[in-house]
Each structure stands twice: as structure tokens, then as C-alpha cells.
Design a protein around this motif. Structure first.
Motif, mmCIF file in Angstrom:
data_model
loop_
_atom_site.group_PDB
_atom_site.id
_atom_site.type_symbol
_atom_site.label_atom_id
_atom_site.label_comp_id
_atom_site.label_asym_id
_atom_site.label_seq_id
_atom_site.Cartn_x
_atom_site.Cartn_y
_atom_site.Cartn_z
ATOM 1 N N MET A 49 16.388 0.121 -15.296
ATOM 2 C CA MET A 49 15.352 -0.887 -14.904
ATOM 3 C C MET A 49 15.093 -0.587 -12.939
ATOM 4 O O MET A 49 13.567 -0.856 -13.023
ATOM 5 N N PHE A 50 15.655 0.135 -12.899
ATOM 6 C CA PHE A 50 15.878 -0.124 -11.252
ATOM 7 C C PHE A 50 14.346 1.277 -11.193
ATOM 8 O O PHE A 50 14.129 0.960 -10.213
ATOM 9 N N ALA A 51 14.516 1.779 -11.326
ATOM 10 C CA ALA A 51 13.528 3.322 -11.732
ATOM 11 C C ALA A 51 12.141 2.191 -12.078
ATOM 12 O O ALA A 51 10.777 2.924 -11.691
ATOM 13 N N LYS A 52 12.113 1.430 -13.119
ATOM 14 C CA LYS A 52 10.761 1.347 -13.416
ATOM 15 C C LYS A 52 10.261 -0.247 -11.997
ATOM 16 O O LYS A 52 9.835 -0.667 -11.930
ATOM 17 N N ALA A 53 11.107 -1.158 -11.337
ATOM 18 C CA ALA A 53 10.972 -2.239 -10.597
ATOM 19 C C ALA A 53 10.652 -0.958 -8.764
ATOM 20 O O ALA A 53 9.813 -1.711 -9.147
ATOM 21 N N ALA A 54 11.235 0.486 -9.093
ATOM 22 C CA ALA A 54 10.706 1.019 -8.063
ATOM 23 C C ALA A 54 9.212 1.322 -8.046
ATOM 24 O O ALA A 54 8.481 1.703 -7.617
ATOM 25 N N ARG A 55 9.349 2.021 -9.674
ATOM 26 C CA ARG A 55 7.472 2.262 -9.772
ATOM 27 C C ARG A 55 6.679 1.601 -9.210
ATOM 28 O O ARG A 55 5.433 1.335 -9.082
ATOM 29 N N THR A 56 6.800 0.258 -9.910
ATOM 30 C CA THR A 56 6.139 -0.776 -9.483
ATOM 31 C C THR A 56 5.814 -0.909 -8.301
ATOM 32 O O THR A 56 4.895 -1.812 -7.491
ATOM 33 N N ARG A 57 7.024 -1.375 -6.986
ATOM 34 C CA ARG A 57 6.869 -1.516 -6.043
ATOM 35 C C ARG A 57 5.642 -0.419 -5.286
ATOM 36 O O ARG A 57 5.115 -0.256 -3.860
ATOM 37 N N ARG A 58 6.180 1.033 -5.880
ATOM 38 C CA ARG A 58 5.665 1.720 -4.997
ATOM 39 C C ARG A 58 4.080 1.740 -5.670
ATOM 40 O O ARG A 58 3.701 2.024 -4.876
ATOM 41 N N ASP A 59 3.556 1.453 -6.264
ATOM 42 C CA ASP A 59 2.349 1.342 -6.916
ATOM 43 C C ASP A 59 2.090 0.484 -6.081
ATOM 44 O O ASP A 59 0.452 0.716 -5.474
ATOM 45 N N ASN A 60 2.645 -0.646 -5.866
ATOM 46 C CA ASN A 60 2.141 -2.131 -4.668
ATOM 47 C C ASN A 60 1.586 -1.215 -3.093
ATOM 48 O O ASN A 60 0.843 -2.259 -2.660
ATOM 49 N N LEU A 61 2.749 -0.907 -2.861
ATOM 50 C CA LEU A 61 2.814 -0.065 -1.521
ATOM 51 C C LEU A 61 1.609 1.290 -1.530
ATOM 52 O O LEU A 61 0.982 0.978 -0.329
ATOM 53 N N GLY A 62 1.299 1.614 -2.216
ATOM 54 C CA GLY A 62 -0.122 2.392 -2.218
ATOM 55 C C GLY A 62 -0.990 1.809 -2.349
ATOM 56 O O GLY A 62 -2.539 2.444 -1.639
ATOM 57 N N ASN A 63 -1.837 0.805 -3.044
ATOM 58 C CA ASN A 63 -2.354 -0.499 -3.118
ATOM 59 C C ASN A 63 -2.501 -0.718 -1.909
ATOM 60 O O ASN A 63 -4.094 -0.995 -1.556
ATOM 61 N N SER A 64 -1.225 -1.217 -1.195
ATOM 62 C CA SER A 64 -1.228 -1.441 0.490
ATOM 63 C C SER A 64 -2.219 -0.628 0.910
ATOM 64 O O SER A 64 -3.033 -1.063 2.145
ATOM 65 N N VAL A 65 -1.722 0.768 0.479
ATOM 66 C CA VAL A 65 -2.164 1.639 1.661
ATOM 67 C C VAL A 65 -3.600 1.973 2.074
ATOM 68 O O VAL A 65 -4.390 1.778 2.907
ATOM 69 N N ASN A 66 -3.790 1.922 0.091
ATOM 70 C CA ASN A 66 -5.893 2.040 0.594
ATOM 71 C C ASN A 66 -6.250 0.913 0.924
ATOM 72 O O ASN A 66 -7.881 0.758 1.441
ATOM 73 N N ASP A 67 -5.813 -0.488 0.916
ATOM 74 C CA ASP A 67 -6.245 -1.801 1.831
ATOM 75 C C ASP A 67 -6.227 -1.054 3.321
ATOM 76 O O ASP A 67 -7.251 -1.452 3.987
ATOM 77 N N LEU A 68 -5.469 -0.729 3.548
ATOM 78 C CA LEU A 68 -5.251 -0.427 5.088
ATOM 79 C C LEU A 68 -6.382 0.608 5.533
ATOM 80 O O LEU A 68 -6.777 0.211 6.669
ATOM 81 N N ARG A 69 -6.674 1.320 4.669
ATOM 82 C CA ARG A 69 -7.545 2.780 5.293
ATOM 83 C C ARG A 69 -8.513 1.810 5.410
ATOM 84 O O ARG A 69 -9.826 2.415 6.057
ATOM 85 N N VAL A 70 -8.951 1.086 4.621
ATOM 86 C CA VAL A 70 -10.680 0.224 4.568
ATOM 87 C C VAL A 70 -10.474 -0.587 6.032
ATOM 88 O O VAL A 70 -11.405 -0.872 6.438
ATOM 89 N N GLN A 71 -9.602 -1.457 6.237
ATOM 90 C CA GLN A 71 -9.632 -1.912 7.424
ATOM 91 C C GLN A 71 -9.371 -1.232 8.771
ATOM 92 O O GLN A 71 -10.276 -1.542 9.735
ATOM 93 N N ILE A 72 -8.740 -0.172 8.595
ATOM 94 C CA ILE A 72 -8.534 0.649 9.697
ATOM 95 C C ILE A 72 -9.903 1.481 9.811
ATOM 96 O O ILE A 72 -10.572 1.284 11.467
ATOM 97 N N ASN A 73 -11.178 1.718 8.884
ATOM 98 C CA ASN A 73 -12.226 1.940 9.310
ATOM 99 C C ASN A 73 -13.266 1.391 9.894
ATOM 100 O O ASN A 73 -14.110 1.311 10.450
ATOM 101 N N ALA A 74 -12.707 -0.081 9.353
ATOM 102 C CA ALA A 74 -13.678 -1.035 10.012
ATOM 103 C C ALA A 74 -12.735 -1.321 11.364
ATOM 104 O O ALA A 74 -13.788 -1.696 12.198
ATOM 105 N N ALA A 75 -12.425 -1.059 11.674
ATOM 106 C CA ALA A 75 -11.332 -1.567 12.607
ATOM 107 C C ALA A 75 -11.608 -0.544 13.905
ATOM 108 O O ALA A 75 -12.263 -0.406 14.696
ATOM 109 N N LYS A 76 -11.615 0.821 13.220
ATOM 110 C CA LYS A 76 -12.067 2.017 14.244
ATOM 111 C C LYS A 76 -13.704 1.212 14.609
ATOM 112 O O LYS A 76 -14.546 1.955 16.212
ATOM 113 N N ILE A 77 -14.230 1.478 13.549
ATOM 114 C CA ILE A 77 -15.915 0.510 14.094
ATOM 115 C C ILE A 77 -16.401 -0.762 14.563
ATOM 116 O O ILE A 77 -17.013 -0.204 16.076
#
Length: 121
Positions: free
Chosen positions: A61-89
Motif C-alpha cells: 500500500m505504501f508503494a501504491k500511495a507513493a506512486r500516486t503521489r509521484r504521479d501527482n508531483l509529475g503532473n505539477s512539474v508539467n504545470d510548472l513548466r507551462v507557468q515558467i514559460n509564461a513567466a519567462k515571456i
């Protein structure tokens, strides 16, 4: 005096945009680091249990929860990339605005110096 205020405001905006870009980049780096840590924890849990199949009924269960958290963080990183591009502009626009304000201020100072020279001379 008015041009000096314009230059100060442009400098303030420029510094604020720089700070935003730096902050977003730091967040992204931190999220990447957290994803790496979670990957290591997931691998450790899978190694301990001997089960790597996520669909197995005994998958940790810990690994399952950690996978979910990691996936959510990965999605957040992708969102941040978009925000960084907008901020750089926005940063590039603030830099251009600041340069323009400085040029206006310099032009006005040169005019004032020229008028002063005419009045003195």
C-alpha cells in the motif's frame, strides 16, 4: 521626475518577474527531487515485498500511495513548466519595458542638460 518614477516602476516589475521565474524554477527542482526520492522508496518497498506488479493483491500500500503521489508531483512539474514559460515571456516584456523607460529617462536628461547649456551659455 515623472520619467524617474516610470523607470523605478519598470525596475520593480522587472525584479518581481525575475523573482517569480526563480521561484517557479526552484519549485520545479524541488518537485523533481521529491519524485526521485519517491521512486527510490517505491523501488525499496517493491524489493522488500518481492512484488512489482501494481495489480497484484499483495502489492504494498505504501508503494501504491507513493506512486500516486509521484504521479501527482509529475503532473505539477508539467504545470510548472507551462507557468515558467509564461513567466519567462513576461520577464522578457518587463526587460523591454525597463530598457524603454531608461532610454526615455536618458533622453529627457540629455534634453534638460541641453536646455541648461543654452540658458547658461
Amino acid at each position: 521626475m515623472k520619467k524617474e518614477n516610470l523607470t523605478r516602476l519598470a525596475r520593480f516589475k522587472l525584479n518581481e518577474k525575475r523573482r517569480q521565474v526563480e521561484q517557479l524554477e526552484l519549485m520545479m527542482a524541488e518537485f523533481d527531487r521529491m519524485c526521485s526520492d519517491l521512486d527510490a522508496q517505491i523501488a525499496s518497498e517493491e524489493k522488500k515485498s518481492g512484488i512489482t506488479d501494481q495489480n497484484h493483491f499483495a502489492y504494498p500500500m505504501f508503494a501504491k500511495a507513493a506512486r500516486t503521489r509521484r504521479d501527482n508531483l509529475g503532473n505539477s512539474v508539467n504545470d510548472l513548466r507551462v507557468q515558467i514559460n509564461a513567466a519567462k515571456i513576461a520577464l522578457e516584456e518587463a526587460e523591454a519595458e525597463f530598457e524603454h523607460a531608461e532610454k526615455l529617462q536618458q533622453r529627457d536628461m540629455m534634453r534638460e542638460d541641453g536646455e541648461f547649456q543654452k540658458a547658461v551659455g
